[in-house]
Structures are given as structure tokens and as C-alpha cells.
Write a protein that holds these residues in place. Structure first.
Motif: not given
Length: 326
Positions: A168, A173, A192
Motif C-alpha cells: 500500500k 491496490h 483494499d
């Protein structure tokens, strides 16, 4: 001084608390008063001498060459040898040595860095091996670029919790895969998307990722490839299961042999903590972008019990060992 030692390979019960001679810093060495240490699967492999490949790599064929176990450390510099330039007596440091389950240990200055200022010693001690492995897996072997998609298998474990946060921080992602009991943890550290592997197979091929980080699993290579984009990269970090001779290490070796003949990349990873990467990690930690996850802290005398707990597979993040009071 007190230390956790063993004279034969075997289960965690072969480890015992004993009195050993305190080391002295030689040329280029730093003597550290160890306040806390970290525990990872590598400690089990070196304690058990399994798979046999571990012994053949120089750790001792019949018995361990290094009696004191432990690798991760956090503490204060007690003394420095000739030619040491980075550290002075009293500096708070973290890093690695050969035998951190002891009140004192010598190591070289390239294996140490200033301790992150916002961490206590127990949390700093669980960073070096696992976080450096995650960083090098993502940045070096994985060649991660901002905007790419990353799948972290074993996202709730030692390397996995760092891999999620570092991916991150590097602009990816991130989808984290873990057990039901760890889903909230993985979500809380920034994933995510979170996949409960007891309910959904993240490697079914329904979604494909630029980079897959497999931390200590045993999924077959053909299964992992289903989750990869056509030009994606798979990084295998360690591995469990397998035979007594090479254990889970056969997967990354077989993957590396296949890599030149397919569009996907399967680079070998030999994570090694170093001064430069420890400083990089300290910057992430002090900026609040990476936070060590400590499941539990054990006293030095209970290292055998801690190692048994680790092998159960239920640990959330990392286990720490308190060696001495601050």
C-alpha cells in the motif's frame, strides 16, 4: 549471561534457558544489550534442523553450529569494536545477529540500524527479518510499481502483515488472503480487499494480479499461476510442507527453473536484512505508514512455548520475546 540454547536438533522442547559466556566485540563488531527479540518460522527450521537442506546449507549436519537461537533483536549498544563508525555506546538499535535469545550478542554494524523512534523495543524487535523480506519481495524480486495489483497470500502472518502495508505504501491496490479469524486485522492494516480462504479461492483465476506474494504456503505452482496476469510476477516466500529433504523450498526452485520459458516471472527471493533496508523501514514506520502487529510477547524463558504457539498457525502478525527489562 542467560540465553536460550540447544545442543541437538529437535522439537521446541530441546531449547533451554542456560548460562553462557558473555561475548566481547571484536573488530568491526557491535555488542548489543538485547532488550527484546523476534520469533519467526526460520527459528523453528533451525531448531528442528528441518528440512535437511537447512543443515546442508552450513548450519551443522549433525548438531547446530550456533547453540543460541534467535535472529531479530532490539536493544542498546553496550560496546563497539575497532573500525565501527555508525554506532556509539548507548544508541538504541534494531536488526539481526546470530543468537538474539540472549542478554547480549555481537553483530556487525551492517546488520543494525537506529531503532524507529516511535516503537518500543518489543515492537521494533519483530520488524527486521519479516519486514525486510516483505520489502525485498515487493520492491526487488517483484519490481512493484505504483498502480499495480498485488495479491498477498498469508496476509495475517509475520511477513504478510508487512507485505500488505508496504505494498500500500508503494502505491499498489492490495488484496489480502487469510483465515476467518484474521480478516478484520488484514482489513485494519490497509488491504483494499480481504479474502477469507475458507470461503473463497483467491487463486481460482476469477481475478488476476500483477504480483502475487505467497508467504509460507504450500499451494502448487500451477494453482498460483492461475492468479497471475499473463506478464505477472510470483514471489514465493519460504514454504511449509514438502518432504524431509527440501521441504517447501522445492516450489521456488522449480518456479525459477520454469520462469525463462513462460511469460510470467518467478524470481527467487533470499531475503536478507541489511542496514540500508532497516533505515528504509524505519522511515515508513516513523511516518505511520507501517505498523508492526504483535500478537503476544513472551518472556525469554518461555521461548519453547512461544515456538510451539507459532507452529499452530494461529498467530496474528508476530510474536515478540522480552529478553531484559528496559
Amino acid at each position: 549471561m542467560k540465553a536460550i540454547v540447544h545442543d541437538t536438533y529437535g522439537p521446541p522442547s530441546v531449547l533451554r534457558l542456560d548460562e553462557v559466556e558473555r561475548p566481547t566485540a571484536g573488530r568491526g563488531e557491535v555488542l548489543v544489550r538485547i532488550l527484546a527479540a523476534g520469533l519467526d518460522q526460520g527459528v523453528w527450521h533451525l531448531t528442528a534442523g528441518m528440512p535437511y537442506l537447512v543443515r546442508a546449507l552450513g548450519f551443522g549436519l549433525r548438531r547446530p553450529k550456533v547453540r543460541i537461537r534467535g535472529l531479530d533483536l532490539a536493544g542498546r549498544v553496550e560496546a563497539v569494536g575497532r573500525d565501527v563508525t555508525r554506532f556509539r555506546v548507548g544508541d538504541e538499535v534494531y536488526g539481526t545477529c546470530d543468537g538474539s535469545f540472549a542478554e547480549y550478542a555481537c553483530t556487525t554494524e551492517d546488520r543494525l540500524a537506529p531503532k524507529p523512534a516511535n516503537l518500543d523495543f518489543a515492537r521494533a524487535a519483530v520488524v527486521p527479518v519479516s519486514a525486510c523480506t516483505a520489502l525485498q519481495g515487493l520492491r526487488d524480486a517483484g519490481r512493484l510499481e505504483a498502480g499495480q495489483t498485488v495479491l498477498v497470500l498469508g496476509a495475517g502472518g509475520g511477513v504478510g502483515t508487512y507485505a500488505v502495508q508496504l505494498a500500500k505504501a508503494l502505491g499498489a491496490h492490495v488484496t489480502g488472503v487469510c483465515s476467518t479469524a484474521k480478516t478484520e486485522l488484514v482489513r485494519s492494516i490497509g488491504a483494499d480487499e480481504v479474502v477469507d480462504h475458507t470461503r473463497e479461492d483467491a487463486t481460482s483465476g476469477a481475478h488476476r494480479y500483477d504480483l502475487v506474494i505467497d508467504t509460507g504456503g504450500n499451494r502448487p505452482l500451477r494453482t498460483l499461476r492461475r492468479a497471475l496476469a499473463p506478464r505477472g510476477t510470483l514471489v514465493i516466500v519460504g514454504g511449509e510442507g514438502g518432504g524431509r529433504w527440501v521441504g517447501g523450498f522445492d516450489r521456488p526452485m522449480r518456479a525459477a527453473l520454469l520462469s525463462p520459458f513462460v511469460g510470467q516471472r518467478f524470481p527467487m527471493l533470499a531475503g536478507k536484512p541489511c542496514h540500508e533496508d532497516l533505515r528504509v523501514l524505519a522511515e515508513f514506520i516513523e511516518a505511520g505508514r507501517v505498523t508492526p502487529v504483535v500478537d503476544r510477547c513472551y518472556p525469554l524463558a518461555e521461548v519453547p512455548q512461544a515456538l510451539g504457539h507459532l507452529r499452530e498457525g494461529t498467530v496474528r502478525g508476530k510474536l515478540a520475546v522480552t529478553v531484559q527489562a528496559d
